[in-house]
Design a protein around this motif. Sequence first.
Motif, short mmCIF file in Angstrom:
data_model
loop_
_atom_site.label_atom_id
_atom_site.label_comp_id
_atom_site.label_asym_id
_atom_site.label_seq_id
_atom_site.Cartn_x
_atom_site.Cartn_y
_atom_site.Cartn_z
N GLU A 119 32.48 34.17 38.78
CA GLU A 119 33.93 33.61 39.41
C GLU A 119 33.86 33.70 40.92
OE1 GLU A 119 36.26 32.19 37.87
OE2 GLU A 119 34.68 31.97 36.06
N ARG A 120 33.01 34.34 41.68
CA ARG A 120 32.72 34.08 42.88
C ARG A 120 31.52 33.54 43.42
NH1 ARG A 120 35.47 34.94 47.12
NH2 ARG A 120 33.45 35.50 48.25
N PRO A 131 51.08 28.95 41.83
CA PRO A 131 51.02 28.33 43.70
C PRO A 131 49.82 28.21 43.93
CG PRO A 131 51.82 30.79 42.61
CD PRO A 131 51.14 30.23 41.62
N ASN A 132 48.70 28.14 43.36
CA ASN A 132 47.56 27.52 43.97
C ASN A 132 47.24 26.17 43.16
OD1 ASN A 132 45.92 28.12 41.70
ND2 ASN A 132 44.62 29.70 42.39
N VAL A 145 53.80 33.43 32.42
CA VAL A 145 52.89 32.36 33.00
C VAL A 145 51.66 33.40 33.46
CG1 VAL A 145 52.52 30.59 34.41
CG2 VAL A 145 54.74 31.05 33.44
N LEU A 146 50.65 33.16 32.95
CA LEU A 146 49.34 33.80 33.32
C LEU A 146 48.60 32.82 34.19
CD1 LEU A 146 48.06 35.18 29.69
CD2 LEU A 146 49.39 36.14 31.42
N VAL A 147 48.45 32.96 35.45
CA VAL A 147 47.78 32.28 36.42
C VAL A 147 46.43 32.95 36.91
CG1 VAL A 147 47.74 31.12 38.59
CG2 VAL A 147 49.75 31.21 37.27
N GLU A 148 45.34 32.31 36.83
CA GLU A 148 43.92 32.70 37.12
C GLU A 148 43.43 33.46 35.99
OE1 GLU A 148 42.09 32.66 39.99
OE2 GLU A 148 43.86 32.50 41.65
N ASP A 158 41.38 35.91 35.54
CA ASP A 158 41.68 37.35 35.64
C ASP A 158 42.98 37.63 34.70
OD1 ASP A 158 39.25 37.67 36.73
OD2 ASP A 158 40.30 38.27 38.69
N ALA A 159 43.95 36.87 34.97
CA ALA A 159 45.19 37.36 34.45
C ALA A 159 45.18 36.87 32.98
CB ALA A 159 46.42 36.69 35.22
#
Lengths: 230, 230
Positions: free
Chosen positions: B107-108, B51-52, B68-71, B73-74
């Motif tokens: 990551e931030r 989505p992003n 599907v691993l998105v990000e 962290d996932a």
Amino acid sequence: MTSAPSLTLHHYPFHPASRAARLALGEARLAFSETIVKPWEADCPLSRLSPNGMPPVVEVHERGQTLVLVELDAILGWLEDRAPEPFLLPADPAGRAEVRRLVAFFERRFTDEVDGVLLHERMEKALMRLGPPDAKQLRAGRETLREHIALLEVLAGERDWLAGRRMSAADLVCAAHLSVLDYFGEVPWKQAPALKEWYSKIKSRPTLRPLLSDRFPGVMPSAHYTDLDF
Amino acid sequence: MTSAPSLTLHHYPFHPASRAARLALGEARLAFSETIVKPWEADCPLSRLSPNGMPPVVEVHERGQTLVLVELDAILGWLEDRAPEPFLLPADPAGRAEVRRLVAFFERRFTDEVDGVLLHERMEKALMRLGPPDAKQLRAGRETLREHIALLEVLAGERDWLAGRRMSAADLVCAAHLSVLDYFGEVPWKQAPALKEWYSKIKSRPTLRPLLSDRFPGVMPSAHYTDLDF
């Protein structure tokens, strides 16, 4: 059984990640004491506990040892690790991936694009005496919020909870962000009936109640902020 | 034993979180195929999976199912969940909290304050044809990087690896960010001898080698980028 740890949460009540930590501790039914911190003030005591000086931070005193949990991820991770069964992450790999995706989305993209604009204009500028909100920034932030709300509305329409059948960390983190925006009347609920229903459901949980008593100096909450059947 | 899953990593070689995912898959000794994605292009195929629309994304095909691993962290979470013993997170609560703190920091905060300034000026502007780097921004980004490097130098001086005695996700994520900055010659290694030693150690791992072959169009890597004994 081990004895319950003694916990202190250092948080700022209108900081979304701080709210997510409060909600998660509440859902874990762990008693905790609180200190409210103002990280923008030079003498904020958090700088002694956290290299980045930002809430939320949890101090855990257990069996004579102190553990300091810095960053929301460390707090959520610690709660998950100590839970006897899956707590705020579901058991199945796809569900876990979806919760992690959504938490990362809120803590990075939503924080940067929505909070960093709308809450900066409406809240941080007041706290830090940076002058009145900028109308152009408010418009831009509201436009981005509407786009993200449209995506969340799809999820809320398809699922019982944001990431699936069970309440998860994704719901707590989303509620944390939206509840701060809602205080300032910034959430376009009319655009998102399924999300509104989801919010009404999570708002009625005992863990969310304390957040509804928070008051921001000089700003009354939006008319429906505390209304469970808004 | 279960059969190995079939994995595809969608990544952009100079995107720090993408590099962290490559390193983590490599350390897990999981074979994977790669597609290189350019998320700033309108027809980037990632928008179908995420989505992003941003890398890293991993598609996992296993037992007839696709996950599907998105990000990042996932991806890190999935690798940790399926490892038979603690993999990129240590076993003890304090160690786990420290790794999570550092990963969230990179990551931030590091992404926003350093990558978002220095890599934006040196890399994104070239990719998106936004004109030459702004000298004022470069100075500001370098100043912030120096502050963060000073904190990392303390950790590297006190510990075998960034978060403790074992290599962890914190090391991979830090190496991912610093290696991109190092390509552009932006890491002030002279200021940080212990961190330099740490980097030399992680750079010699087979999993990091593929990253050292990446080439950015129109920019040669800094003289020591591929040098293991720099």
